[in-house]
Structure formats: structure tokens, C-alpha cells
Design a protein around this motif. Structure first.
Motif, short mmCIF file in Angstrom:
data_model
loop_
_atom_site.label_atom_id
_atom_site.label_comp_id
_atom_site.label_asym_id
_atom_site.label_seq_id
_atom_site.Cartn_x
_atom_site.Cartn_y
_atom_site.Cartn_z
N ASP A 160 9.57 -5.80 -32.99
CA ASP A 160 9.58 -5.92 -34.44
C ASP A 160 9.85 -7.34 -34.93
OD1 ASP A 160 9.35 -3.01 -35.23
OD2 ASP A 160 11.16 -2.92 -34.00
N ALA A 161 10.56 -8.14 -34.14
CA ALA A 161 10.91 -9.51 -34.54
C ALA A 161 11.17 -10.33 -33.28
CB ALA A 161 12.14 -9.52 -35.45
N ALA A 162 11.17 -11.66 -33.43
CA ALA A 162 11.30 -12.51 -32.24
C ALA A 162 12.17 -13.73 -32.51
CB ALA A 162 9.93 -12.95 -31.76
N LEU A 163 12.91 -14.13 -31.47
CA LEU A 163 13.65 -15.39 -31.45
C LEU A 163 13.04 -16.26 -30.36
CD1 LEU A 163 15.72 -13.57 -32.94
CD2 LEU A 163 17.54 -14.79 -31.72
N TRP A 164 12.96 -17.55 -30.62
CA TRP A 164 12.49 -18.48 -29.59
C TRP A 164 13.66 -19.38 -29.19
CZ3 TRP A 164 8.02 -18.84 -26.82
CH2 TRP A 164 7.89 -19.95 -25.98
N CYS A 165 13.97 -19.41 -27.89
CA CYS A 165 15.04 -20.27 -27.36
C CYS A 165 14.46 -21.59 -26.88
CB CYS A 165 15.74 -19.58 -26.19
SG CYS A 165 16.78 -18.21 -26.65
N THR A 166 15.09 -22.68 -27.26
CA THR A 166 14.72 -24.00 -26.77
C THR A 166 16.02 -24.75 -26.46
OG1 THR A 166 13.47 -26.02 -27.27
CG2 THR A 166 14.64 -24.99 -29.10
N SER A 175 4.48 -27.68 -24.87
CA SER A 175 4.20 -26.41 -24.20
C SER A 175 4.84 -25.24 -24.96
CB SER A 175 4.72 -26.44 -22.76
OG SER A 175 6.11 -26.75 -22.73
N GLU A 176 5.99 -25.47 -25.57
CA GLU A 176 6.63 -24.42 -26.37
C GLU A 176 5.84 -24.15 -27.65
OE1 GLU A 176 11.21 -24.49 -26.22
OE2 GLU A 176 10.64 -26.60 -26.05
N ARG A 177 5.38 -25.22 -28.28
CA ARG A 177 4.59 -25.05 -29.50
C ARG A 177 3.34 -24.21 -29.22
NH1 ARG A 177 0.23 -26.37 -31.83
NH2 ARG A 177 -0.49 -27.58 -30.03
N GLN A 182 0.71 -18.70 -29.82
CA GLN A 182 -0.14 -17.64 -29.31
C GLN A 182 0.52 -16.26 -29.37
OE1 GLN A 182 -2.23 -18.57 -25.63
NE2 GLN A 182 -2.08 -20.76 -26.06
N LEU A 183 1.74 -16.19 -29.89
CA LEU A 183 2.36 -14.89 -30.11
C LEU A 183 1.77 -14.27 -31.38
CD1 LEU A 183 6.13 -15.56 -29.30
CD2 LEU A 183 4.33 -14.71 -27.80
N PRO A 184 1.91 -12.94 -31.55
CA PRO A 184 1.33 -12.29 -32.73
C PRO A 184 1.82 -12.92 -34.03
CG PRO A 184 2.02 -10.65 -31.12
CD PRO A 184 2.52 -11.97 -30.62
N ALA A 185 0.91 -13.07 -34.99
CA ALA A 185 1.25 -13.73 -36.25
C ALA A 185 2.36 -13.02 -37.00
CB ALA A 185 0.00 -13.82 -37.13
N THR A 221 7.13 -23.30 -39.22
CA THR A 221 6.74 -22.31 -38.22
C THR A 221 7.77 -21.20 -38.07
OG1 THR A 221 5.70 -24.15 -37.02
CG2 THR A 221 5.93 -22.08 -35.82
N PHE A 222 9.01 -21.44 -38.45
CA PHE A 222 10.09 -20.48 -38.32
C PHE A 222 10.76 -20.26 -39.68
CE2 PHE A 222 9.62 -22.42 -34.17
CZ PHE A 222 9.68 -21.35 -33.31
N ARG A 223 11.30 -19.07 -39.86
CA ARG A 223 12.00 -18.79 -41.11
C ARG A 223 13.37 -19.48 -41.15
NH1 ARG A 223 13.08 -12.96 -42.47
NH2 ARG A 223 14.90 -13.75 -43.56
N ASP A 224 13.92 -19.80 -39.97
CA ASP A 224 15.21 -20.49 -39.92
C ASP A 224 15.39 -21.04 -38.51
OD1 ASP A 224 17.62 -21.51 -40.74
OD2 ASP A 224 18.45 -19.58 -41.38
N MET A 225 16.30 -22.02 -38.37
CA MET A 225 16.60 -22.57 -37.05
C MET A 225 18.10 -22.84 -36.96
SD MET A 225 14.57 -26.18 -37.54
CE MET A 225 13.04 -25.26 -37.64
N ILE A 226 18.65 -22.58 -35.78
CA ILE A 226 20.09 -22.63 -35.57
C ILE A 226 20.40 -23.38 -34.29
CG2 ILE A 226 22.17 -21.26 -35.12
CD1 ILE A 226 19.34 -19.55 -36.83
#
Length: 292
Positions: A160-166, A175-177, A182-185, A221-226
Motif C-alpha cells: 500500500d505504501a513504500a519507504l526508500w532507505c538511503t 542507481s537509487e534514482r 521504476q516502482l509503481p507510480a 519525488t517523495f512526500r517527505d524525507m527524514i
């Protein structure tokens, strides 16, 4: 985070779905053309009734499993899951610890009791049940390293939702970008970027510089970043100090993550409920067409 039943729209739709399905099951005769509609209503009800499913994505060694442990308030995953980091692992609430293996074309599910080295060759995912109250609200899919997005299709895992760790010291590589793009919109539209291991940054000035760069390069690209000091936050949780030491908890970035995640989960619940309404409308239209 509140459980599914605390979401008013979801609760109303679930009640109406259950009522409609029960009425249809009692009213239609054996062999009726409406049985597919009943099954479709049941599937919609089951999907809506389960906790939100949150995917934690990122490249290898980006802190995904540590973040999953923190969010689920888990001390550590069982050995069978830790030793198979190339396999997607779904962490969910259960009254006692348990591990299941989902494998085979149609998705067979078998309890894992033997040596984890004896896992089947073709595994769709591991499912780990743990008695953490936090998992009543959100299930966590700990994904393998996504340098190659073809490794896993999140749509098949009903995410339902996703977090991306960097990792902070090498955050947001090209490579992360590419992998994230390529993940679902629908997942990218409400994704969170979590820059882990923030304790490796020297001072607040370095943190501000990193956040400025991330907002410039991927802010849209993200709704928020932490920025998150994952290890420090996890240590506070394990010592029972996350609420007793608010300044230390704030310094890790964990409180900002939980605020952002709560807002994301609320939005994801709204989206899922509205999607269920649309699906139910199509089921009803198809059922009425069958009758006609």
C-alpha cells in the motif's frame, strides 16, 4: 498508529460489504451466476480488513532491516529471515512467533519448522509472525536490495505504501534514482525517503547540507524525507527510553519519521477505502448485468 477498524471510512465500507455479501449468499440459489460477485466481494473485504502493508525498499546494506525492526518494535528478526536477505520478508502480527514460506506458482504456504537451510528453491516470500502490537496497524515487507528493480514486483505483494532507505554518507545515488523511478507510480506518489545512519554525520551543519541537497535533487519525488539515526533510535526503544527521553528520541529523527509515517498511513487508508468503493461499484454493475 491506529488499527484498521479505527478508520471511519474503512469501517463503514467493511460493514456494508459484509452485509451485502451475507444477503447475497442467503438469497442466491446454488449455481447462480452471482457466485463470482460474492467471491469478489469477499476478496475486497479481506484486503480492506487487513493492516496496511508498508514496503521498505533500498539498495543492499542501506539499513532496511534495522528500520523494519524499529518500526515494528522488534528486537530482531528470526535467524531464518536474517539469513535470507535476498527473499522478501513480510512481518505481521501473530500471538506467537512463527515463520511461513510462500512458494510455488499459485502461492503455496507452509510452516517453517526445520533447518532454514532446507528452504524450498523457489520462494515467493517469507512471512514472519511476531507478537508486536505495532504490527496490528501496519504489516512490513522487508525487501531485498533493489539495485535491480526486476528482482521484486511489489504489486504481487499487495503493498500500500513504500519507504526508500538511503545511507546518509552516500545518499541518493543515480542507481537509487533509477530503481525508485521504476516502482509503481501509486507507491512513488506517497513515498518517504529515509536517510539512515544519520549518526555518521559530523554535526547539524552536515545534516542541513544533506537535507538541502536531497530536497533539491529529489524533493518532488517523495512526500517527505527524514534523517534517521537508526541504531540510536533502536537502542532507545530496546531500553524503554523512547518516551522517557524525548530529547534523545527527537535527536535520532525517529519522532519525525513516526509523524510522517502516520500521515502517510492515513492517506493510504483513504486511498485503499476509495479504491474498494470503486471496485465494489464495478462488482455491483457486473452482478446486475448478469441478472439482466
Amino acid at each position: 498508529m491506529p488499527v484498521v477498524s479505527d478508520h471511519p471510512l474503512t469501517g463503514r465500507i467493511l460493514a456494508e460489504l459484509k452485509l451485502a455479501r451475507n444477503m447475497l449468499e442467503r438469497a442466491i440459489p446454488p449455481g447462480s451466476k452471482l457466485f463470482p460477485a460474492v467471491r469478489a466481494l469477499r476478496r475486497t473485504q479481506q484486503r480492506l480488513d487487513r493492516p496496511l502493508r508498508l514496503a521498505i525498499c533500498g539498495e543492499s546494506n542501506s539499513g532496511k532491516s534495522s528500520l523494519a525492526n524499529l518500526l515494528g518494535r522488534i528486537e530482531s528478526l528470526p535467524t531464518a529471515a536474517i539469513s535470507n536477505t535476498r527473499i522478501p520478508t513480510l512481518i505481521y502480527h501473530a500471538h506467537e512467533p512463527q515463520i511461513w514460506v510462500v512458494h510455488g506458482a499459485p502461492g503455496q504456504r507452509a510452516r517453517l519448522r526445520a533447518d532454514p537451510k532446507a528452504l524450498p528453491r523457489s520462494i515467493f516470500r517469507l512471512e514472519v509472525g511476531l507478537p508486536s502490537p505495532r504490527l496490528r496497524a501496519v504489516e512490513i515487507l522487508d525487501c531485498p536490495g533493489l539495485a535491480d528493480p526486476d528482482q521484486i514486483d511489489l504489486a504481487f505483494h499487495a503493498v500500500d505504501a513504500a519507504l526508500w532507505c538511503t545511507v546518509c554518507i552516500q545518499a541518493w545515488k543515480e542507481s537509487e534514482r533509477v530503481a525508485w523511478s521504476q516502482l509503481p507510480a501509486r507507491l512513488r506518489s506517497c513515498g518517504l525517503l529515509v536517510a539512515t545512519h544519520a549518526d555518521l554525520l559530523s554535526d547539524n551543519q552536515d545534516r542541513d547540507k544533506l537535507l538541502t541537497r536531497l530536497r533539491r535533487e529529489c524533493g518532488s519525488t517523495f512526500r517527505d524525507m527524514i534523517l534517521l539515526a537508526t541504531v540510536d533510535a533502536h537502542a532507545l526503544v530496546q531500553n524503554g527510553e523512547s518516551s522517557r527521553a524525548p530529547d534523545a528520541w527527537h535527536a535520532t529523527g525517529a519522532d519525525m519519521l513516526e509523524t510522517a509515517l502516520s500521515a502517510l498511513v492515513d492517506d493510504a487508508r483513504d486511498q485503499r477505502a476509495n479504491s474498494a468503493l470503486r471496485v465494489t461499484g464495478r462488482i455491483a454493475h457486473h452482478a446486475l448485468s448478469s441478472i439482466g
